[in-house]
Design a protein around this motif. Structure first.
Motif, PDB file in Angstrom:
ATOM      1  N   GLY A 222     -14.573   7.740 -29.446  1.00 28.49           N
ATOM      2  CA  GLY A 222     -14.975   8.467 -30.661  1.00 28.49           C
ATOM      3  C   GLY A 222     -16.452   9.215 -30.829  1.00 28.49           C
ATOM      4  N   ALA A 223     -17.023   9.376 -29.756  1.00 27.79           N
ATOM      5  CA  ALA A 223     -18.487  10.116 -30.605  1.00 27.79           C
ATOM      6  C   ALA A 223     -18.852  10.483 -29.068  1.00 27.79           C
ATOM      7  CB  ALA A 223     -19.388   9.103 -31.124  1.00 27.79           C
ATOM      8  N   LEU A 224     -19.899  11.375 -29.399  1.00 27.38           N
ATOM      9  CA  LEU A 224     -20.738  11.879 -27.978  1.00 27.38           C
ATOM     10  C   LEU A 224     -21.445  11.002 -27.641  1.00 27.38           C
ATOM     11  CD1 LEU A 224     -20.281  14.464 -26.339  1.00 27.38           C
ATOM     12  CD2 LEU A 224     -21.905  15.908 -27.592  1.00 27.38           C
ATOM     13  N   ARG A 225     -21.244  10.818 -26.681  1.00 29.15           N
ATOM     14  CA  ARG A 225     -23.292   9.832 -26.508  1.00 29.15           C
ATOM     15  C   ARG A 225     -23.780  11.137 -25.865  1.00 29.15           C
ATOM     16  NH1 ARG A 225     -21.543   6.631 -29.492  1.00 29.15           N
ATOM     17  NH2 ARG A 225     -19.849   5.072 -29.883  1.00 29.15           N
ATOM     18  N   ARG A 226     -24.795  10.775 -25.572  1.00 28.55           N
ATOM     19  CA  ARG A 226     -25.692  12.027 -24.606  1.00 28.55           C
ATOM     20  C   ARG A 226     -26.370  10.805 -24.199  1.00 28.55           C
ATOM     21  NH1 ARG A 226     -25.222  14.178 -30.198  1.00 28.55           N
ATOM     22  NH2 ARG A 226     -24.559  16.362 -30.047  1.00 28.55           N
ATOM     23  N   GLY A 227     -27.121  10.109 -24.288  1.00 30.40           N
ATOM     24  CA  GLY A 227     -28.399   9.086 -23.655  1.00 30.40           C
ATOM     25  C   GLY A 227     -29.653   9.381 -24.240  1.00 30.40           C
ATOM     26  N   ALA A 228     -30.707   8.737 -23.457  1.00 31.16           N
ATOM     27  CA  ALA A 228     -31.640   8.534 -24.498  1.00 31.16           C
ATOM     28  C   ALA A 228     -32.177   9.793 -24.450  1.00 31.16           C
ATOM     29  CB  ALA A 228     -32.410   7.214 -23.793  1.00 31.16           C
ATOM     30  N   GLN A 229     -32.201  10.387 -23.001  1.00 31.83           N
ATOM     31  CA  GLN A 229     -32.981  12.121 -23.267  1.00 31.83           C
ATOM     32  C   GLN A 229     -32.068  13.646 -23.123  1.00 31.83           C
ATOM     33  OE1 GLN A 229     -34.744   9.255 -21.403  1.00 31.83           O
ATOM     34  NE2 GLN A 229     -35.993   8.818 -23.005  1.00 31.83           N
ATOM     35  N   GLY A 230     -30.963  12.622 -23.283  1.00 34.46           N
ATOM     36  CA  GLY A 230     -30.138  13.845 -23.559  1.00 34.46           C
ATOM     37  C   GLY A 230     -29.455  14.223 -22.007  1.00 34.46           C
ATOM     38  N   ALA A 231     -29.959  13.157 -21.540  1.00 32.68           N
ATOM     39  CA  ALA A 231     -29.284  13.428 -19.773  1.00 32.68           C
ATOM     40  C   ALA A 231     -27.863  12.296 -19.740  1.00 32.68           C
ATOM     41  CB  ALA A 231     -30.153  13.126 -18.898  1.00 32.68           C
ATOM     42  N   ALA A 232     -27.391  12.246 -20.005  1.00 30.71           N
ATOM     43  CA  ALA A 232     -26.354  11.318 -19.666  1.00 30.71           C
ATOM     44  C   ALA A 232     -25.185  12.128 -19.282  1.00 30.71           C
ATOM     45  CB  ALA A 232     -24.885  10.509 -21.594  1.00 30.71           C
ATOM     46  N   GLY A 233     -24.340  11.688 -18.568  1.00 29.96           N
ATOM     47  CA  GLY A 233     -23.503  12.625 -17.705  1.00 29.96           C
ATOM     48  C   GLY A 233     -24.050  13.651 -16.770  1.00 29.96           C
ATOM     49  N   ASP A 234     -25.160  12.995 -16.734  1.00 32.11           N
ATOM     50  CA  ASP A 234     -25.762  14.337 -14.799  1.00 32.11           C
ATOM     51  C   ASP A 234     -25.120  14.112 -13.775  1.00 32.11           C
ATOM     52  OD1 ASP A 234     -26.633  16.060 -13.564  1.00 32.11           O
ATOM     53  OD2 ASP A 234     -28.817  14.910 -14.382  1.00 32.11           O
ATOM     54  N   VAL A 235     -23.518  13.664 -13.707  1.00 30.59           N
ATOM     55  CA  VAL A 235     -23.273  13.706 -11.946  1.00 30.59           C
ATOM     56  C   VAL A 235     -23.082  13.841 -11.269  1.00 30.59           C
ATOM     57  CG1 VAL A 235     -21.203  11.840 -13.808  1.00 30.59           C
ATOM     58  CG2 VAL A 235     -20.671  14.255 -12.941  1.00 30.59           C
ATOM     59  N   GLY A 236     -23.840  15.141 -11.529  1.00 25.52           N
ATOM     60  CA  GLY A 236     -24.212  16.071 -10.736  1.00 25.52           C
ATOM     61  C   GLY A 236     -25.419  16.308  -9.510  1.00 25.52           C
ATOM     62  N   HIS A 237     -26.127  14.886  -9.821  1.00 25.49           N
ATOM     63  CA  HIS A 237     -27.133  14.058  -9.000  1.00 25.49           C
ATOM     64  C   HIS A 237     -26.725  13.031  -8.506  1.00 25.49           C
ATOM     65  CE1 HIS A 237     -28.848  18.077  -9.229  1.00 25.49           C
ATOM     66  NE2 HIS A 237     -29.254  18.577 -10.320  1.00 25.49           N
ATOM     67  N   VAL A 238     -25.790  12.165  -8.867  1.00 23.79           N
ATOM     68  CA  VAL A 238     -25.242  11.045  -7.924  1.00 23.79           C
ATOM     69  C   VAL A 238     -25.395  11.604  -6.498  1.00 23.79           C
ATOM     70  CG1 VAL A 238     -23.413   9.167  -7.923  1.00 23.79           C
ATOM     71  CG2 VAL A 238     -24.510  10.639  -9.641  1.00 23.79           C
ATOM     72  N   ALA A 239     -26.115  10.370  -5.939  1.00 25.33           N
ATOM     73  CA  ALA A 239     -24.932  10.564  -4.352  1.00 25.33           C
ATOM     74  C   ALA A 239     -24.392  10.748  -3.782  1.00 25.33           C
ATOM     75  CB  ALA A 239     -26.563   9.526  -3.481  1.00 25.33           C
ATOM     76  N   VAL A 240     -23.470  11.723  -2.494  1.00 24.17           N
ATOM     77  CA  VAL A 240     -21.986  11.328  -2.142  1.00 24.17           C
ATOM     78  C   VAL A 240     -22.239  10.441  -1.369  1.00 24.17           C
ATOM     79  CG1 VAL A 240     -19.725  12.701  -1.855  1.00 24.17           C
ATOM     80  CG2 VAL A 240     -21.673  12.837  -3.626  1.00 24.17           C
ATOM     81  N   PRO A 241     -21.557   9.599  -0.877  1.00 29.18           N
ATOM     82  CA  PRO A 241     -22.373   8.882   0.202  1.00 29.18           C
ATOM     83  C   PRO A 241     -21.265   9.693   1.445  1.00 29.18           C
ATOM     84  CG  PRO A 241     -20.694   7.602  -0.754  1.00 29.18           C
ATOM     85  CD  PRO A 241     -20.786   8.806  -1.767  1.00 29.18           C
ATOM     86  N   GLY A 242     -22.379   9.942   3.093  1.00 32.69           N
ATOM     87  CA  GLY A 242     -21.763  11.158   4.005  1.00 32.69           C
ATOM     88  C   GLY A 242     -22.252  12.178   3.661  1.00 32.69           C
ATOM     89  N   ALA A 243     -23.292  12.453   3.048  1.00 30.75           N
ATOM     90  CA  ALA A 243     -23.134  14.067   2.743  1.00 30.75           C
ATOM     91  C   ALA A 243     -25.278  14.072   3.019  1.00 30.75           C
ATOM     92  CB  ALA A 243     -23.424  14.215   0.957  1.00 30.75           C
ATOM     93  N   GLU A 244     -25.940  13.204   3.134  1.00 30.42           N
ATOM     94  CA  GLU A 244     -27.148  12.891   3.132  1.00 30.42           C
ATOM     95  C   GLU A 244     -28.390  14.084   3.226  1.00 30.42           C
ATOM     96  OE1 GLU A 244     -25.039  10.987   4.049  1.00 30.42           O
ATOM     97  OE2 GLU A 244     -25.256   8.822   3.268  1.00 30.42           O
ATOM     98  N   GLU A 245     -27.828  14.610   4.862  1.00 25.31           N
ATOM     99  CA  GLU A 245     -28.348  15.979   5.225  1.00 25.31           C
ATOM    100  C   GLU A 245     -27.913  16.910   3.918  1.00 25.31           C
ATOM    101  OE1 GLU A 245     -24.199  16.876   6.327  1.00 25.31           O
ATOM    102  OE2 GLU A 245     -25.722  15.329   5.887  1.00 25.31           O
ATOM    103  N   VAL A 246     -27.042  17.133   3.675  1.00 30.75           N
ATOM    104  CA  VAL A 246     -26.727  18.034   1.952  1.00 30.75           C
ATOM    105  C   VAL A 246     -28.280  17.988   0.997  1.00 30.75           C
ATOM    106  CG1 VAL A 246     -26.115  19.889   0.892  1.00 30.75           C
ATOM    107  CG2 VAL A 246     -24.790  17.893   2.794  1.00 30.75           C
ATOM    108  N   VAL A 247     -29.207  19.253   1.235  1.00 27.20           N
ATOM    109  CA  VAL A 247     -29.982  19.510   0.447  1.00 27.20           C
ATOM    110  C   VAL A 247     -30.457  19.855  -0.787  1.00 27.20           C
ATOM    111  CG1 VAL A 247     -33.079  19.646  -0.005  1.00 27.20           C
ATOM    112  CG2 VAL A 247     -31.776  19.524   1.892  1.00 27.20           C
TER     113      VAL A 247
END
Length: 392
Positions: free
Chosen positions: A226-251
Protein backbone atom coordinates in the motif's frame (compact mmCIF):
# COMPACT_ATOMS: atom_id res chain seq x y z
CA UNK A 1 1.45 4.48 20.55
CA UNK A 2 2.60 4.12 24.13
CA UNK A 3 2.76 7.17 26.37
CA UNK A 4 5.92 7.61 28.45
CA UNK A 5 8.25 5.96 25.95
CA UNK A 6 11.08 8.25 24.90
CA UNK A 7 10.44 9.49 21.36
CA UNK A 8 6.86 8.19 21.26
CA UNK A 9 4.12 10.56 20.09
CA UNK A 10 0.82 10.68 21.93
CA UNK A 11 -2.09 10.27 19.48
CA UNK A 12 -3.64 13.66 18.84
CA UNK A 13 -6.01 15.46 16.51
CA UNK A 14 -4.00 14.30 13.48
CA UNK A 15 -4.58 10.64 14.30
CA UNK A 16 -8.28 11.25 14.87
CA UNK A 17 -8.49 13.03 11.53
CA UNK A 18 -7.09 10.00 9.67
CA UNK A 19 -10.26 8.11 10.61
CA UNK A 20 -12.31 10.74 8.79
CA UNK A 21 -10.27 10.94 5.58
CA UNK A 22 -12.46 8.31 3.92
CA UNK A 23 -15.27 10.89 3.80
CA UNK A 24 -17.70 8.84 5.87
CA UNK A 25 -19.59 10.93 8.48
CA UNK A 26 -19.11 9.79 12.07
CA UNK A 27 -20.45 10.83 15.45
CA UNK A 28 -18.41 11.76 18.50
CA UNK A 29 -19.46 8.49 20.11
CA UNK A 30 -18.30 6.44 17.11
CA UNK A 31 -14.93 8.19 17.12
CA UNK A 32 -14.58 7.62 20.86
CA UNK A 33 -15.12 3.88 20.34
CA UNK A 34 -12.69 3.74 17.40
CA UNK A 35 -9.93 5.61 19.23
CA UNK A 36 -10.53 4.33 22.75
CA UNK A 37 -10.37 7.94 23.97
CA UNK A 38 -12.71 9.71 26.34
CA UNK A 39 -15.66 11.48 24.75
CA UNK A 40 -14.46 14.79 26.20
CA UNK A 41 -11.06 14.29 24.53
CA UNK A 42 -12.70 13.43 21.21
CA UNK A 43 -15.02 16.44 21.46
CA UNK A 44 -12.07 18.78 22.03
CA UNK A 45 -10.20 17.39 19.06
CA UNK A 46 -13.25 17.64 16.81
CA UNK A 47 -13.57 21.30 17.79
CA UNK A 48 -9.88 21.86 16.97
CA UNK A 49 -10.25 20.17 13.58
CA UNK A 50 -13.39 22.15 12.76
CA UNK A 51 -11.51 25.37 13.53
CA UNK A 52 -9.02 24.47 10.78
CA UNK A 53 -11.80 23.69 8.30
CA UNK A 54 -10.50 20.16 7.72
CA UNK A 55 -13.74 18.67 8.98
CA UNK A 56 -17.27 20.04 8.94
CA UNK A 57 -20.70 19.09 10.29
CA UNK A 58 -22.36 16.48 8.10
CA UNK A 59 -25.89 16.37 9.44
CA UNK A 60 -27.38 14.13 12.09
CA UNK A 61 -27.20 10.40 12.60
CA UNK A 62 -30.30 8.24 13.07
CA UNK A 63 -31.65 8.67 16.56
CA UNK A 64 -31.93 5.70 18.88
CA UNK A 65 -34.02 7.75 21.29
CA UNK A 66 -33.66 11.39 22.22
CA UNK A 67 -31.89 14.06 20.21
CA UNK A 68 -30.13 12.73 17.05
CA UNK A 69 -26.32 12.94 17.42
CA UNK A 70 -24.36 15.24 15.11
CA UNK A 71 -21.95 13.75 12.59
CA UNK A 72 -18.70 15.12 11.21
CA UNK A 73 -16.83 14.43 7.96
CA UNK A 74 -13.71 15.40 6.04
CA UNK A 75 -14.04 18.70 4.19
CA UNK A 76 -11.67 18.35 1.19
CA UNK A 77 -12.66 21.78 -0.17
CA UNK A 78 -11.05 23.52 2.81
CA UNK A 79 -7.73 23.85 0.98
CA UNK A 80 -6.13 23.04 -2.37
CA UNK A 81 -2.85 21.62 -3.65
CA UNK A 82 -0.92 22.19 -6.86
CA UNK A 83 0.27 19.14 -8.77
CA UNK A 84 3.02 19.52 -11.39
CA UNK A 85 4.22 16.84 -13.80
CA UNK A 86 7.27 17.88 -15.83
CA UNK A 87 8.49 15.79 -18.76
CA UNK A 88 11.35 16.29 -21.17
CA UNK A 89 9.24 18.49 -23.46
CA UNK A 90 5.93 19.04 -21.68
CA UNK A 91 4.34 20.21 -18.45
CA UNK A 92 1.00 19.32 -16.85
CA UNK A 93 -0.35 21.28 -13.90
CA UNK A 94 -3.52 20.80 -11.87
CA UNK A 95 -5.10 22.47 -8.86
CA UNK A 96 -7.06 19.90 -6.87
CA UNK A 97 -8.86 19.85 -3.56
CA UNK A 98 -7.54 17.66 -0.74
CA UNK A 99 -9.36 14.61 -2.15
CA UNK A 100 -7.77 14.88 -5.63
CA UNK A 101 -10.80 16.41 -7.35
CA UNK A 102 -9.48 18.58 -10.19
CA UNK A 103 -10.55 22.22 -10.03
CA UNK A 104 -8.39 23.56 -12.87
CA UNK A 105 -5.67 22.05 -15.07
CA UNK A 106 -3.33 22.90 -17.91
CA UNK A 107 -1.08 21.12 -20.41
CA UNK A 108 1.69 23.06 -22.13
CA UNK A 109 4.96 22.49 -24.03
CA UNK A 110 8.06 23.06 -21.90
CA UNK A 111 11.73 22.15 -22.35
CA UNK A 112 13.21 20.69 -19.16
CA UNK A 113 16.67 21.35 -20.66
CA UNK A 114 16.11 25.10 -20.17
CA UNK A 115 17.27 24.57 -16.59
CA UNK A 116 15.78 24.92 -13.11
CA UNK A 117 15.62 28.73 -13.02
CA UNK A 118 13.50 29.34 -16.15
CA UNK A 119 11.43 26.15 -15.76
CA UNK A 120 10.55 26.62 -12.09
CA UNK A 121 9.91 30.32 -12.68
CA UNK A 122 7.38 29.36 -15.35
CA UNK A 123 5.84 26.74 -13.04
CA UNK A 124 5.40 29.32 -10.27
CA UNK A 125 3.85 31.90 -12.57
CA UNK A 126 1.58 29.39 -14.29
CA UNK A 127 0.60 27.74 -11.01
CA UNK A 128 -0.41 31.09 -9.54
CA UNK A 129 -2.61 31.81 -12.57
CA UNK A 130 -4.14 28.34 -12.30
CA UNK A 131 -5.07 29.02 -8.66
CA UNK A 132 -6.91 32.13 -9.87
CA UNK A 133 -8.68 30.06 -12.55
CA UNK A 134 -9.82 27.66 -9.82
CA UNK A 135 -11.12 30.59 -7.80
CA UNK A 136 -8.70 29.96 -4.92
CA UNK A 137 -6.17 32.25 -3.26
CA UNK A 138 -2.49 31.46 -2.54
CA UNK A 139 -3.39 31.43 1.18
CA UNK A 140 -5.50 28.32 0.54
CA UNK A 141 -2.57 26.38 -0.95
CA UNK A 142 -1.66 23.48 1.36
CA UNK A 143 1.27 22.20 -0.69
CA UNK A 144 2.91 21.67 -4.06
CA UNK A 145 3.79 18.26 -5.52
CA UNK A 146 6.27 18.13 -8.39
CA UNK A 147 7.39 15.24 -10.59
CA UNK A 148 10.65 15.38 -12.57
CA UNK A 149 11.84 13.14 -15.45
CA UNK A 150 14.92 11.84 -13.65
CA UNK A 151 16.19 10.38 -10.36
CA UNK A 152 15.28 12.43 -7.29
CA UNK A 153 16.44 12.16 -3.68
CA UNK A 154 12.98 12.41 -2.17
CA UNK A 155 14.15 13.42 1.32
CA UNK A 156 15.76 16.60 -0.02
CA UNK A 157 13.85 17.03 -3.28
CA UNK A 158 17.13 17.41 -5.18
CA UNK A 159 17.60 15.76 -8.62
CA UNK A 160 20.38 13.15 -8.57
CA UNK A 161 22.45 13.09 -11.80
CA UNK A 162 19.40 13.23 -14.11
CA UNK A 163 20.57 12.21 -17.62
CA UNK A 164 18.12 14.32 -19.67
CA UNK A 165 18.07 17.37 -17.36
CA UNK A 166 21.25 19.44 -17.93
CA UNK A 167 21.91 21.90 -15.12
CA UNK A 168 19.51 20.23 -12.68
CA UNK A 169 21.90 18.00 -10.72
CA UNK A 170 21.50 18.71 -6.98
CA UNK A 171 19.34 21.77 -7.69
CA UNK A 172 17.38 22.94 -4.64
CA UNK A 173 13.98 22.50 -6.27
CA UNK A 174 11.94 22.83 -3.03
CA UNK A 175 13.88 25.99 -2.12
CA UNK A 176 13.53 27.60 -5.54
CA UNK A 177 9.82 26.84 -5.84
CA UNK A 178 9.10 27.34 -2.14
CA UNK A 179 10.36 30.92 -2.45
CA UNK A 180 7.38 31.58 -4.74
CA UNK A 181 4.76 29.64 -2.77
CA UNK A 182 4.19 29.85 0.98
CA UNK A 183 3.62 26.10 1.18
CA UNK A 184 5.64 22.87 1.44
CA UNK A 185 7.09 21.58 -1.86
CA UNK A 186 7.44 17.80 -2.35
CA UNK A 187 9.50 16.42 -5.27
CA UNK A 188 9.75 12.92 -6.75
CA UNK A 189 10.49 11.34 -10.11
CA UNK A 190 7.80 11.15 -12.75
CA UNK A 191 7.24 7.39 -12.66
CA UNK A 192 6.76 7.35 -8.88
CA UNK A 193 4.08 10.03 -9.03
CA UNK A 194 2.39 8.18 -11.92
CA UNK A 195 2.28 5.04 -9.78
CA UNK A 196 0.88 7.02 -6.86
CA UNK A 197 -1.78 8.67 -9.00
CA UNK A 198 -2.87 5.44 -10.66
CA UNK A 199 -2.94 3.58 -7.34
CA UNK A 200 -4.84 6.28 -5.46
CA UNK A 201 -7.48 6.98 -8.11
CA UNK A 202 -7.84 3.74 -10.07
CA UNK A 203 -6.71 0.89 -7.79
CA UNK A 204 -7.16 2.01 -4.16
CA UNK A 205 -8.13 -1.50 -3.10
CA UNK A 206 -4.86 -3.01 -4.42
CA UNK A 207 -1.92 -3.15 -1.99
CA UNK A 208 0.75 -4.32 -4.46
CA UNK A 209 1.04 -2.66 -7.85
CA UNK A 210 3.78 -1.87 -10.37
CA UNK A 211 3.41 0.90 -12.93
CA UNK A 212 5.80 0.76 -15.86
CA UNK A 213 6.15 3.83 -18.04
CA UNK A 214 7.25 3.19 -21.62
CA UNK A 215 8.21 6.49 -23.18
CA UNK A 216 11.55 8.09 -24.13
CA UNK A 217 12.93 5.94 -21.32
CA UNK A 218 11.51 3.05 -19.30
CA UNK A 219 10.95 3.15 -15.56
CA UNK A 220 8.75 1.59 -12.92
CA UNK A 221 6.97 2.86 -9.83
CA UNK A 222 6.49 0.31 -7.06
CA UNK A 223 3.56 0.22 -4.64
CA UNK A 224 4.18 -2.50 -2.02
CA UNK A 225 1.96 -3.10 1.01
CA UNK A 226 0.00 0.00 0.00
CA UNK A 227 2.99 2.39 0.06
CA UNK A 228 5.31 3.83 -2.57
CA UNK A 229 8.81 2.32 -2.38
CA UNK A 230 11.65 4.57 -3.48
CA UNK A 231 14.78 2.69 -2.42
CA UNK A 232 17.90 3.91 -0.65
CA UNK A 233 18.84 6.62 -3.18
CA UNK A 234 15.47 6.99 -4.86
CA UNK A 235 16.52 4.66 -7.68
CA UNK A 236 14.06 1.81 -7.04
CA UNK A 237 12.21 0.79 -10.19
CA UNK A 238 14.94 1.72 -12.68
CA UNK A 239 14.13 -1.28 -14.88
CA UNK A 240 15.15 0.59 -18.02
CA UNK A 241 18.78 -0.24 -17.32
CA UNK A 242 18.33 -3.94 -16.66
CA UNK A 243 20.14 -5.98 -19.31
CA UNK A 244 17.96 -7.84 -21.83
CA UNK A 245 19.25 -11.23 -23.01
CA UNK A 246 20.26 -11.16 -26.67
CA UNK A 247 20.56 -7.38 -26.88
CA UNK A 248 24.23 -7.05 -25.88
CA UNK A 249 25.24 -5.15 -29.01
CA UNK A 250 22.84 -2.25 -28.44
CA UNK A 251 24.51 0.69 -26.67
CA UNK A 252 22.42 2.55 -24.09
CA UNK A 253 22.75 6.24 -23.24
CA UNK A 254 23.86 5.18 -19.73
CA UNK A 255 27.05 3.73 -21.28
CA UNK A 256 26.16 0.07 -20.80
CA UNK A 257 24.98 -2.25 -23.56
CA UNK A 258 21.81 -4.28 -23.92
CA UNK A 259 19.67 -2.20 -21.55
CA UNK A 260 15.89 -2.56 -21.78
CA UNK A 261 15.54 1.14 -22.57
CA UNK A 262 17.95 0.81 -25.50
CA UNK A 263 15.88 -1.90 -27.18
CA UNK A 264 12.26 -1.41 -26.09
CA UNK A 265 11.60 2.25 -25.25
CA UNK A 266 9.33 4.32 -27.46
CA UNK A 267 12.40 6.10 -28.78
CA UNK A 268 14.13 2.79 -29.56
CA UNK A 269 11.10 1.49 -31.45
CA UNK A 270 10.91 4.76 -33.41
CA UNK A 271 14.60 4.49 -34.35
CA UNK A 272 14.14 0.85 -35.41
CA UNK A 273 11.20 1.70 -37.66
CA UNK A 274 12.99 4.70 -39.14
CA UNK A 275 15.97 2.48 -40.00
CA UNK A 276 13.52 0.08 -41.67
CA UNK A 277 12.44 2.85 -44.04
CA UNK A 278 9.25 4.11 -42.39
CA UNK A 279 8.63 7.83 -41.91
CA UNK A 280 8.97 7.97 -38.14
CA UNK A 281 10.33 11.06 -36.38
CA UNK A 282 9.42 10.01 -32.86
CA UNK A 283 7.16 7.98 -30.56
CA UNK A 284 3.97 9.80 -31.61
CA UNK A 285 4.51 8.57 -35.17
CA UNK A 286 4.88 5.00 -33.90
CA UNK A 287 1.53 5.24 -32.12
CA UNK A 288 -0.11 6.71 -35.23
CA UNK A 289 1.24 3.91 -37.44
CA UNK A 290 0.03 1.17 -35.09
CA UNK A 291 -3.40 2.75 -34.77
CA UNK A 292 -3.49 3.02 -38.55
CA UNK A 293 -2.94 -0.72 -38.88
CA UNK A 294 0.67 -0.73 -40.09
CA UNK A 295 1.88 -4.32 -39.72
CA UNK A 296 5.59 -3.51 -39.38
CA UNK A 297 4.97 -0.98 -36.61
CA UNK A 298 2.55 -3.31 -34.82
CA UNK A 299 5.07 -6.15 -34.85
CA UNK A 300 7.82 -3.85 -33.56
CA UNK A 301 5.67 -2.66 -30.66
CA UNK A 302 4.68 -6.23 -29.77
CA UNK A 303 8.36 -7.26 -29.79
CA UNK A 304 9.12 -4.33 -27.49
CA UNK A 305 6.42 -5.72 -25.21
CA UNK A 306 8.15 -9.10 -25.19
CA UNK A 307 11.47 -7.49 -24.21
CA UNK A 308 9.74 -5.58 -21.40
CA UNK A 309 7.96 -8.76 -20.34
CA UNK A 310 11.29 -10.58 -20.02
CA UNK A 311 12.41 -8.03 -17.40
CA UNK A 312 9.00 -7.81 -15.72
CA UNK A 313 8.86 -11.59 -15.31
CA UNK A 314 11.74 -11.40 -12.85
CA UNK A 315 10.09 -8.43 -11.14
CA UNK A 316 6.85 -10.37 -10.75
CA UNK A 317 8.68 -13.26 -9.10
CA UNK A 318 10.51 -10.83 -6.80
CA UNK A 319 7.64 -8.52 -5.76
CA UNK A 320 4.48 -10.54 -6.51
CA UNK A 321 2.22 -7.61 -7.54
CA UNK A 322 -1.52 -7.98 -8.07
CA UNK A 323 -1.56 -5.49 -10.95
CA UNK A 324 0.96 -4.28 -13.52
CA UNK A 325 -0.15 -0.98 -15.04
CA UNK A 326 1.42 0.07 -18.34
CA UNK A 327 1.60 3.80 -19.06
CA UNK A 328 3.61 6.22 -21.18
CA UNK A 329 3.15 7.15 -24.82
CA UNK A 330 3.83 3.66 -26.22
CA UNK A 331 0.92 2.31 -24.15
CA UNK A 332 -1.33 4.52 -26.30
CA UNK A 333 -0.66 2.23 -29.27
CA UNK A 334 -3.27 -0.24 -28.00
CA UNK A 335 -3.16 -3.94 -27.23
CA UNK A 336 0.01 -4.84 -29.15
CA UNK A 337 2.34 -3.70 -26.37
CA UNK A 338 0.25 -5.36 -23.65
CA UNK A 339 0.01 -8.58 -25.67
CA UNK A 340 3.80 -8.83 -25.90
CA UNK A 341 4.24 -8.16 -22.18
CA UNK A 342 1.55 -10.68 -21.17
CA UNK A 343 2.95 -13.32 -23.51
CA UNK A 344 6.32 -13.41 -21.76
CA UNK A 345 5.31 -12.62 -18.17
CA UNK A 346 2.71 -15.38 -18.02
CA UNK A 347 5.09 -17.84 -19.68
CA UNK A 348 8.17 -17.14 -17.56
CA UNK A 349 6.79 -16.28 -14.12
CA UNK A 350 5.72 -18.85 -11.56
CA UNK A 351 2.03 -19.84 -11.79
CA UNK A 352 1.48 -18.86 -8.15
CA UNK A 353 2.71 -15.31 -8.85
CA UNK A 354 0.54 -14.91 -11.97
CA UNK A 355 -2.56 -16.73 -10.75
CA UNK A 356 -4.45 -13.49 -10.17
CA UNK A 357 -2.10 -11.04 -11.88
CA UNK A 358 -3.66 -8.40 -14.13
CA UNK A 359 -1.64 -6.52 -16.76
CA UNK A 360 -3.57 -3.45 -17.89
CA UNK A 361 -3.17 -0.04 -19.47
CA UNK A 362 -3.23 3.01 -17.16
CA UNK A 363 -6.80 4.05 -16.37
CA UNK A 364 -5.82 7.65 -15.57
CA UNK A 365 -3.91 7.99 -18.86
CA UNK A 366 -1.73 11.04 -19.27
CA UNK A 367 -3.13 12.55 -16.05
CA UNK A 368 -1.60 9.89 -13.79
CA UNK A 369 1.52 11.94 -13.03
CA UNK A 370 -0.10 15.27 -12.22
CA UNK A 371 -2.76 13.58 -10.08
CA UNK A 372 -0.07 11.63 -8.25
CA UNK A 373 1.90 14.81 -7.62
CA UNK A 374 -1.20 16.45 -6.16
CA UNK A 375 -1.90 13.38 -4.00
CA UNK A 376 1.69 13.45 -2.72
CA UNK A 377 1.27 17.07 -1.62
CA UNK A 378 -2.12 16.37 -0.04
CA UNK A 379 -0.76 13.36 1.87
CA UNK A 380 1.96 15.54 3.35
CA UNK A 381 -0.50 18.29 4.31
CA UNK A 382 -2.90 15.79 5.90
CA UNK A 383 -0.35 13.64 7.74
CA UNK A 384 -0.92 13.25 11.51
CA UNK A 385 2.09 15.44 12.33
CA UNK A 386 1.02 18.22 9.92
CA UNK A 387 -2.56 18.21 11.23
CA UNK A 388 -1.31 18.25 14.83
CA UNK A 389 0.82 21.29 13.99
CA UNK A 390 -2.21 23.09 12.54
CA UNK A 391 -4.43 22.34 15.53
CA UNK A 392 -1.80 23.07 18.19
Amino acid sequence: MTEGVVGARTPGSGDLFQLLRDGRPRTRAELAVLTGQARSTVAGRIDALMATGLIAPAGEATSTGGRPPATFAFNPASQVVLGVDLGATHARLAVTDLASNVLADLDAPLAIADGPGPVLGWVAETGTKLLETAGRSPDELAGVGLGLPGPVEHATGHPNNPPIMPGWDDADVPGLLGARFDAPVLVDNDVNIMALGEHRLAWPEVADLILIKVATGIGAGIIADGALRRGAQGAAGDVGHVAVPGAEEVVCRCGNVGCLEAVASAQAVAAHLSAAGLEVAGPADVVALVRGGDVTASRAVRQAGREIGAVLAATVSLLNPSVIVVGGILAESGEHLLAGIREVVYRRSLPLATQHLRIVVARTGAQAGVLGAAAMAADHALSPAAVDARTA
